[in-house]
Design a protein around this motif. Structure first.
Motif, PDB file in Angstrom:
ATOM      1  N   VAL A  74       0.840  -1.200   0.000  1.00  0.00           N
ATOM      2  CA  VAL A  74       0.000   0.000   0.000  1.00  0.00           C
ATOM      3  C   VAL A  74       0.875   1.250   0.000  1.00  0.00           C
ATOM      4  CG1 VAL A  74      -1.711   1.304   1.312  1.00  0.00           C
ATOM      5  CG2 VAL A  74      -1.926  -1.186   1.099  1.00  0.00           C
ATOM      6  N   ARG A  75       1.976   1.222   0.767  1.00  0.00           N
ATOM      7  CA  ARG A  75       2.870   2.370   0.788  1.00  0.00           C
ATOM      8  C   ARG A  75       3.493   2.602  -0.584  1.00  0.00           C
ATOM      9  NH1 ARG A  75       6.218   1.020   4.881  1.00  0.00           N
ATOM     10  NH2 ARG A  75       4.723   1.895   6.341  1.00  0.00           N
ATOM     11  N   ALA A  76       3.887   1.535  -1.256  1.00  0.00           N
ATOM     12  CA  ALA A  76       4.470   1.682  -2.590  1.00  0.00           C
ATOM     13  C   ALA A  76       3.465   2.291  -3.554  1.00  0.00           C
ATOM     14  CB  ALA A  76       4.947   0.323  -3.104  1.00  0.00           C
ATOM     15  N   ALA A  77       2.221   1.817  -3.494  1.00  0.00           N
ATOM     16  CA  ALA A  77       1.183   2.372  -4.368  1.00  0.00           C
ATOM     17  C   ALA A  77       0.921   3.837  -4.050  1.00  0.00           C
ATOM     18  CB  ALA A  77      -0.107   1.558  -4.225  1.00  0.00           C
ATOM     19  N   THR A  78       0.899   4.175  -2.773  1.00  0.00           N
ATOM     20  CA  THR A  78       0.674   5.569  -2.371  1.00  0.00           C
ATOM     21  C   THR A  78       1.801   6.459  -2.869  1.00  0.00           C
ATOM     22  OG1 THR A  78      -0.501   4.803  -0.396  1.00  0.00           O
ATOM     23  CG2 THR A  78       0.275   7.080  -0.391  1.00  0.00           C
ATOM     24  N   ASP A  79       3.039   6.009  -2.712  1.00  0.00           N
ATOM     25  CA  ASP A  79       4.190   6.794  -3.160  1.00  0.00           C
ATOM     26  C   ASP A  79       4.154   7.041  -4.660  1.00  0.00           C
ATOM     27  OD1 ASP A  79       5.112   6.884  -0.580  1.00  0.00           O
ATOM     28  OD2 ASP A  79       6.676   5.377  -0.851  1.00  0.00           O
ATOM     29  N   LEU A  80       3.813   6.023  -5.420  1.00  0.00           N
ATOM     30  CA  LEU A  80       3.753   6.160  -6.876  1.00  0.00           C
ATOM     31  C   LEU A  80       2.768   7.244  -7.288  1.00  0.00           C
ATOM     32  CD1 LEU A  80       3.797   2.455  -8.068  1.00  0.00           C
ATOM     33  CD2 LEU A  80       5.478   4.206  -8.636  1.00  0.00           C
ATOM     34  N   HIS A  81       1.603   7.227  -6.696  1.00  0.00           N
ATOM     35  CA  HIS A  81       0.569   8.164  -7.111  1.00  0.00           C
ATOM     36  C   HIS A  81       0.793   9.554  -6.535  1.00  0.00           C
ATOM     37  CE1 HIS A  81      -1.749   5.364  -9.465  1.00  0.00           C
ATOM     38  NE2 HIS A  81      -1.467   4.466  -8.557  1.00  0.00           N
ATOM     39  N   ARG A  82       1.467   9.643  -5.376  1.00  0.00           N
ATOM     40  CA  ARG A  82       1.839  10.950  -4.854  1.00  0.00           C
ATOM     41  C   ARG A  82       2.857  11.609  -5.790  1.00  0.00           C
ATOM     42  NH1 ARG A  82       3.728   9.559   0.054  1.00  0.00           N
ATOM     43  NH2 ARG A  82       1.669   9.742   0.996  1.00  0.00           N
ATOM     44  N   GLU A  83       3.828  10.813  -6.237  1.00  0.00           N
ATOM     45  CA  GLU A  83       4.827  11.343  -7.173  1.00  0.00           C
ATOM     46  C   GLU A  83       4.168  11.737  -8.490  1.00  0.00           C
ATOM     47  OE1 GLU A  83       8.574  12.484  -8.664  1.00  0.00           O
ATOM     48  OE2 GLU A  83       7.850  12.078  -6.624  1.00  0.00           O
ATOM     49  N   ARG A  84       3.239  10.925  -8.962  1.00  0.00           N
ATOM     50  CA  ARG A  84       2.521  11.260 -10.195  1.00  0.00           C
ATOM     51  C   ARG A  84       1.788  12.578 -10.045  1.00  0.00           C
ATOM     52  NH1 ARG A  84      -2.725  10.818 -12.180  1.00  0.00           N
ATOM     53  NH2 ARG A  84      -2.918  10.274 -14.382  1.00  0.00           N
ATOM     54  N   GLY A  85       1.161  12.784  -8.892  1.00  0.00           N
ATOM     55  CA  GLY A  85       0.448  14.029  -8.655  1.00  0.00           C
ATOM     56  C   GLY A  85       1.371  15.229  -8.625  1.00  0.00           C
ATOM     57  N   ARG A  86       2.546  15.063  -7.998  1.00  0.00           N
ATOM     58  CA  ARG A  86       3.513  16.170  -7.965  1.00  0.00           C
ATOM     59  C   ARG A  86       3.968  16.534  -9.371  1.00  0.00           C
ATOM     60  NH1 ARG A  86       5.708  13.989  -2.891  1.00  0.00           N
ATOM     61  NH2 ARG A  86       7.099  12.649  -4.100  1.00  0.00           N
ATOM     62  N   ARG A  87       4.233  15.512 -10.174  1.00  0.00           N
ATOM     63  CA  ARG A  87       4.701  15.786 -11.538  1.00  0.00           C
ATOM     64  C   ARG A  87       3.613  16.459 -12.357  1.00  0.00           C
ATOM     65  NH1 ARG A  87       8.918  11.210 -13.599  1.00  0.00           N
ATOM     66  NH2 ARG A  87      10.015  10.891 -11.625  1.00  0.00           N
ATOM     67  N   ALA A  88       2.370  15.995 -12.176  1.00  0.00           N
ATOM     68  CA  ALA A  88       1.273  16.602 -12.923  1.00  0.00           C
ATOM     69  C   ALA A  88       1.086  18.062 -12.524  1.00  0.00           C
ATOM     70  CB  ALA A  88      -0.021  15.820 -12.677  1.00  0.00           C
TER      71      ALA A  88
END
Length: 241
Positions: free
Chosen positions: A216-230
Motif C-alpha cells: 500500500v505504501r508503494a502504491a501511495t508513493d507512486l501516485h503521490r509522485e505522479r500528482g507532484r509531476r502533474a
C-alpha cells in the motif's frame, strides 16, 4: 467501464525498504502476497508498481488475481486476495481503503451516435438510453455509481470487453474513465455532473502483514509522485502563459 489502472511514475530505488516477513508469514518462506486487480489492469501503472515493490522486497512472490466488474473488492471479502487495487465506491465494512487518486469519467458511446459529437453531456441527456449494467447482487454502491445514480435497463456485463461490445453492437451506453482511449468505433464524451472515480488500495481491516503495508505504501508513493509531476506541468504551463 475501462481500465482501472492508468499511468503512474515509479519512485524506484527511492522507496523505503521494509524487513521481509519471517517464517511466520502466512504463506511461509520469504513471503508472498496476492494482489487483486479489477478488469483489464495490465497497463503501465501496474507494471511500474511491480517494479517499485520488487525493489523493496526482492524475492517475494507476488500473485495477481484478476476480478471481473461484478466484484469491486477483487475477492477481499472471500479471502482470495491480500490487497486489492480497484475503484470505489463500494461498501467498506470490514475493509481499510486508501484513495490513491481520482479520475474524471465520461460516457462511452458508439462513434456514430448523435451524442458522440457533444462537447460534454449531463446525466439528464442520457435518461432515455439503455445502459450496460452489472449482475444482480453486485455491490449496490458500485452499481449505483456506474449507473449514474439511477436504475437502468440494458444488457448485463461482467468484463470491460463486454461493456465495449454492448456499445458497438447494440448502441448501449455506459460510463468509462475519461482519459482511457476508446476502442475503434467508440467515443468518450465528458460527463459533467458525475463525481470522479477513485482509484483505491483496499485490504482487510486489522491486517498488519508487513507485505500488505509495504504494498500500500508503494502504491501511495507512486501516485503521490505522479500528482507532484502533474502539478509541476500545470504550473509550468501557467508560468509560460
Amino acid at each position: 467501464m475501462a481500465a482501472v489502472l492508468q499511468d503512474a511514475h515509479a519512485r524506484g530505488a527511492q522507496g523505503e525498504r521494509l524487513p521481509l516477513a519471517g517464517a511466520d508469514h502466512h504463506h511461509g518462506g520469504p513471503g508472498a502476497i496476492t494482489v487483486g486487480v479489477l478488469g483489464d489492469g495490465g497497463d503501465a501503472g501496474l507494471s511500474r508498481l511491480a517494479a517499485a515493490f520488487r525493489d523493496r522486497h526482492p524475492g517475494v512472490e507476488v500473485r495477481v488475481r484478476e476480478a471481473d466488474l461484478s466484484d469491486p473488492t477483487c475477492g477481499l471479502h472471500a479471502g482470495r486476495v491480500d490487497v486489492a487495487l480497484t475503484r470505489g465506491p463500494f461498501q467498506e465494512t470490514g475493509l481499510s481503503v486508501r484513495t490513491l487518486r481520482t479520475d474524471p469519467v465520461g460516457v462511452l458511446l458508439r462513434a456514430d451516435d448523435p451524442l458522440a459529437r457533444s462537447v460534454r453531456l449531463h446525466l439528464a441527456d442520457l435518461a432515455p438510453r439503455r445502459w450496460f449494467r452489472f449482475p444482480p447482487g453486485t455491490d449496490p454502491l458500485w452499481q449505483s455509481y456506474w449507473s449514474g445514480g439511477m436504475p437502468r435497463e440494458g444488457p448485463v456485463v461482467r468484463a470491460v470487453v463486454e461493456c465495449r461490445q454492448a456499445v458497438l453492437w447494440n448502441g448501449t451506453i455506459g460510463m468509462t474513465l475519461l482519459d482511457h482511449p476508446p476502442a475503434p468505433g467508440l467515443a468518450v464524451v465528458p460527463l459533467h455532473d458525475m463525481p470522479p472515480s477513485p482509484l483505491v488500495a483496499a485490504w482487510s481491516a486489522g491486517n498488519t502483514d508487513v507485505l500488505v503495508r509495504s504494498f500500500v505504501r508503494a502504491a501511495t508513493d507512486l501516485h503521490r509522485e505522479r500528482g507532484r509531476r502533474a502539478r509541476g506541468v500545470v504550473e509550468a504551463r501557467h508560468g509560460d502563459g
